[in-house]
Write an enzyme that holds these catalytic residues in place. Sequence first.
Site: not given
Ligand code: PGA
Length: 233
Positions: A88, A154
């Site tokens: 992450h 992401e």
């Molecule tokens: P968010 O975060 O949905 O708050 O943008 C996504 C994540 O932390 O993976």
Amino acid sequence: MKKIVVFNHKMSLLYDELYNYIERTNNIDTDNDIIICPSNIYLEAFINNSQWSIGCQNFNQNTDFKHTGEISTDQLKSLGIEYSLIGHYERIRDFKESAITINDKLIAALDSNIFPILCFGEDIDENYREELPKQLDKYLKDVQNIEFIIFAYEPIYAIGTGTLPNKEKIKEIITFIKEYLEEKFKTKPRILYGGSVDSGNIEDILNIDIVDGILLGDLSSNIKEVERIINKI
Ligand code: PGA
């Protein structure tokens, strides 16, 4: 088609909210695969009481049992944890987690039969065609059984910001990554989208047929928003 929905609670939920959250989520009816990744202190409560699959947000990849404050894959496995987030961006940013560590964690998780949810993504000023293959090559180096990994695309600029790529862009990038992984690693990956997903945009994102699901961060501990989101899938 069935989608995968991962909730990354980060540091949220207080103890007096915990059982209300578990009870309300247990009352949501869905055919999709939901994976909740709560804080470590609540893993046991979720494992014992939630109807959904449970993952952790992090673990220590070493097996020498000498790391104060950490948890091991053996402990997770003995509790019945099936999934773990790995890579992450917030861990890279806050703990300087390196590609080598991410690679080690993937290997440790797979060795313990924990399914990794591998996050990756480029920043706003980076070229995804250059950056994403570079990241994935490093993360997946010498990793066997790549087919057990769930990938989560992401984009860094979308995490917790409310600003996300439009659906054409999401489709373009996830198509590119699927083709890349299929060609290079001979695997048919499942790829989620994560970053600023909410009940207002989830349908648009999940209507992109090649998106296999979503990873939800900040909003995933907000029970009302969770109910709205799951009801829209
Ligand atoms: P968010 O975060 O949905 O708050 O943008 C996504 C994540 O932390 O993976």
